[in-house]
Design an enzyme around this catalytic site. Structure first.
Site, short mmCIF file in Angstrom:
data_model
loop_
_atom_site.label_atom_id
_atom_site.label_comp_id
_atom_site.label_asym_id
_atom_site.label_seq_id
_atom_site.Cartn_x
_atom_site.Cartn_y
_atom_site.Cartn_z
N CYS A 37 0.84 -1.21 0.00
CA CYS A 37 0.00 0.00 0.00
C CYS A 37 0.87 1.26 0.00
CB CYS A 37 -0.93 0.02 1.20
SG CYS A 37 -1.98 -1.41 1.27
N CYS A 106 -2.76 8.66 6.02
CA CYS A 106 -1.52 8.65 6.81
C CYS A 106 -1.80 8.95 8.28
CB CYS A 106 -0.52 9.67 6.28
SG CYS A 106 -0.08 9.39 4.58
#
Lengths: 127, 403
Positions: A37, A106
Site C-alpha cells: 500500500c 496517513c
C-alpha cells in the site's frame, strides 16, 4: 504535491527516529500498514510504572505525510498517560499538519499505530 | 549550478531558443500573422507557405511525404483521432483492437471509451523486460481485428518496442498499425519509407517545440481513411478542422528540423549521461533497474530503491525535478500500472523514480544528482522499518500484512 511547512519540517527533521528493544517488558510496539500500500509505520512506546509514556520512537516507510504524521505522534504522546494517548484522534494530526484530503490515510495509520502499541504494551503486562 | 536541476525531460522540454525566434515571426501585425486558410491575399499565402515548410521539416525527420502529416493539438488528440478515426471509418470491417497494457493513458482511455461503443480490445501484457511478445500479437489476431496500436518508446521506462517486426505482421494480416511515437521521435531514428506503419502520433513539446501542437502521420499509399473527430471548415483535408495555429506549427517544424540535425550527437550525449548516472548509483544496495539499458531510449532511466517510497525520495531530492513511476504525486495513490504490468512487485513499483535527461542537461548536474541520491537513500533507509527488518534478515514478504 505541495505540502504545508509543518509536514516539510517533520519530514526534514523527523523527531524521535529509532528503535527500542522489543524484548523489554515496558516497551509496546506496533507495526501497521503494508508495503504494497506504500505505507508502513513502526511505533514504539516506553512506559513507566505510573502508566506514563516516558519515551517514544518511530520508523516509517511511506510518503512525506506518513513520515510527518508518525513523527508528530511521537512528540505528542511523550509525557502522556496511556489513556490520554489512546484518545488522540487522527483529525488532530490532519489539522496540525494541514494534510491534503488524499493523505488523510496517513493520519489514520498514525492513530492506529499508537493504539496498537498500547495494546501490545498491555498484553505484555498481563503475561 | 541552478537548482532544482531539471531531470524530467520525458514530461516536457523547454522550447529551444531558435524555435522561439521563428515562432515570434508569426504572431504580430509586423509579422506573418495570416490565416493559412485565407486563399485570397498575401497574408494567407505566406501563412500557408510557412505551414507547408513545417510539414516538410516534420516529414524530413521521419521520412514521410509532407502530405501525410495532419496537425492536431498534441499527441493525445493525434492518438484519439487515429484510433477512433479508424474504428469508426472501418466499422463494417471489424471491431477488434490489439494494444498493450503499458501504453500511455491517451491510448488506454481511448480504447476504454471505444469498449463502450461496442469495440473489443485486447490488452497485451509485456514480457518481464517490458517488450511485447510478437507471438502474443499473432495469437490474439482475430478475423475482426482491424487495428493494432503499440507505442514506440515507453514514457515511464524508455523501453523500445520492435515496431518494425509488428508492422510486418500487420501488413501481412491486413491490419492497420498505429504507433504512438511521442517519446521516440527525435531520439530514435524513424523511417516511414522503410517501416510500413499506417498511423503515427507525435507531439512537439517533447522535443523542444511548443506545447499545444502535435501531428498525426496518415499513410497515403495505400490510402488510409479515418473519420474526423472535429467538424468544421474542412481544414487538414477534412480530417481535422480548426484554424491552423501557424506560430505553433512553425515552432514544431523548427524543433523537428533541429532534432534531425542533432539526433546522432544528442543520442550519444544522452547515452553518456544516463550511463554515468546508472554506473554511479548501481552499487546502492537493493536498487533495481526497470529499464533494459540495451533496449531503452537513452533519455530515460527508471529505477526502484527498495524499502523506501517514491514520493519521499522525490521530497528528499528536492534539488532535482524528477517524477515518480508511482502516481503518488497525483490524486491517485496507485503505483505505476506500467511497472505492474511488467510484473514488478507493487512494493518496488511504489519505490520507482524516473530520471529523464535532455539537450540542456550538464554532466556536473548529473554528478550532483549522484551525490544527493546517495545521501537521500541513506537517510530514508535509516528511517525505514522495512530496511531495518531487511538488515535483520527478516523476510518482509513473509509477514502477514493487513491491507
Amino acid at each position: 504535491m505541495s505540502y504545508s511547512k509543518e509536514v516539510i519540517d517533520h519530514y526534514e527533521n523527523p523527531r524521535n527516529v529509532g528503535s527500542f528493544s522489543t524484548k523489554k517488558k515496558n516497551v509496546g510496539t506496533s507495526l501497521v500498514g503494508a508495503p504494497a500500500c506504500g505505507d508502513v509505520m513502526k511505533l514504539q512506546i516506553k512506559v513507566n510504572k505510573h502508566g506514563v509514556i516516558e519515551d517514544a520512537c518511530f520508523k516509517t516507510y511511506g510518503c512525506g505525510s506518513a513520515i510527518a504524521s508518525s513523527s508528530l505522534m511521537t512528540e505528542w504522546i511523550k509525557g502522556k498517560t496511556l489513556d490520554q494517548a489512546k484518545k488522540i484522534k487522527n483529525t488532530k494530526i490532519v489539522k496540525k499538519l494541514n494534510l491534503p484530503p488524499v493523505k488523510i490515510h496517513c493520519s489514520i495509520l498514525a492513530e492506529e499505530a499508537i493504539k496498537n502499541a498500547i495494546l501490545d504494551y498491555n498484553k505484555k503486562q498481563k503475561k | 549550478m541552478k537548482t532544482p536541476i531539471y531531470l524530467d525531460y520525458a514530461a516536457t522540454t523547454p522550447v529551444d531558443k531558435n524555435v522561439v525566434k521563428v515562432m515570434l515571426k508569426y504572431l504580430t501585425k509586423n509579422g506573418n500573422f495570416g490565416n493559412a486558410a485565407s486563399r485570397s491575399h498575401k497574408f494567407g499565402w505566406v501563412a500557408e507557405e510557412a505551414v507547408d515548410i513545417a510539414r516538410e521539416q516534420i516529414s524530413d525527420l521521419i521520412k514521410s511525404d509532407p502530405k501525410e502529416i495532419i496537425f492536431t493539438s498534441g499527441a493525445t488528440e493525434s492518438i484519439n483521432l487515429a484510433i477512433k478515426g479508424i474504428m469508426k471509418f472501418y466499422k463494417n470491417k471489424g471491431n477488434h483492437i490489439i494494444t498493450s497494457a503499458t501504453e500511455h493513458k491517451a491510448v488506454l482511455d481511448t480504447c476504454r471509451y471505444l469498449e463502450n461503443e461496442k469495440c473489443k480490445v485486447t490488452y497485451l501484457i509485456p514480457k518481464k523486460n517490458g517488450i511485447i511478445n510478437i507471438k502474443d500479437i499473432i495469437k490474439n489476431i482475430k478475423k475482426n481485428t482491424i487495428l493494432i496500436s503499440i507505442m514506440h518508446v515507453n514514457n515511464e521506462t524508455g523501453i523500445i518496442q520492435n515496431i518494425d517486426k509488428i508492422s510486418k505482421i500487420c501488413n501481412k494480416k491486413n491490419i492497420f498499425f498505429h504507433v504512438d511515437a511521442t517519446q521516440s521521435v527525435g531520439k530514435i531514428k524513424i523511417n516511414l519509407k522503410k517501416t510500413k506503419i499506417d498511423l503515427m502520433s507525435f507531439s512537439s513539446h517533447k522535443i523542444y517545440g511548443p506545447k499545444g501542437i502535435g501531428a498525426l502521420f496518415i499513410r497515403k499509399k495505400p490510402r488510409i481513411r479515418i473519420s474526423p473527430q472535429i467538424h468544421g471548415g474542412g481544414h487538414e483535408r477534412g480530417m481535422r478542422s480548426g484554424t491552423l495555429p501557424v506560430h505553433q506549427i512553425v515552432g514544431m517544424g523548427e524543433a523537428f528540423k533541429i532534432a534531425k540535425k542533432n539526433i546522432n550527437k544528442e543520442n550519444l550525449m544522452l547515452n553518456k549521461l544516463r550511463n554515468l548516472l546508472w554506473n554511479k548509483i548501481k552499487n546502492i544496495e537493493e536498487i533495481y533497474l526497470n529499464s533494459d539499458l540495451k533496449n531503452t531510449s537513452p533519455h530515460i532511466l527508471n529505477v526502484s530503491f527498495n524499502y523506501i517510497e517514491g514520493e519521499s525520495i522525490i521530497m528528499a531530492l528536492k534539488d532535482l525535478a524528477i517524477s515518480s513511476g508511482s502516481a503518488c504525486t497525483s490524486s491517485s495513490l496507485e503505483p505505476s500500472y506500467v511497472l505492474k504490468a511488467m510484473g514488478i512487485k507493487t512494493e518496488l513499483a511504489h519505490s520507482s523514480i524516473r530520471f529523464s535527461f535532455g539537450r540542456f542537461t550538464k554532466k556536473k548536474e548529473i554528478k550532483y544528482a549522484i551525490k544527493i541520491i546517495h545521501e537521500s537513500v541513506k537517510k530514508l533507509r535509516q528511517l525505514s522499518p522495512l530496511w531495518e527488518m531487511f538488515k535483520k534478515g527478516i523476510d518482509v514478504e513473509k509477514i502477514n500484512w493487513k491491507k
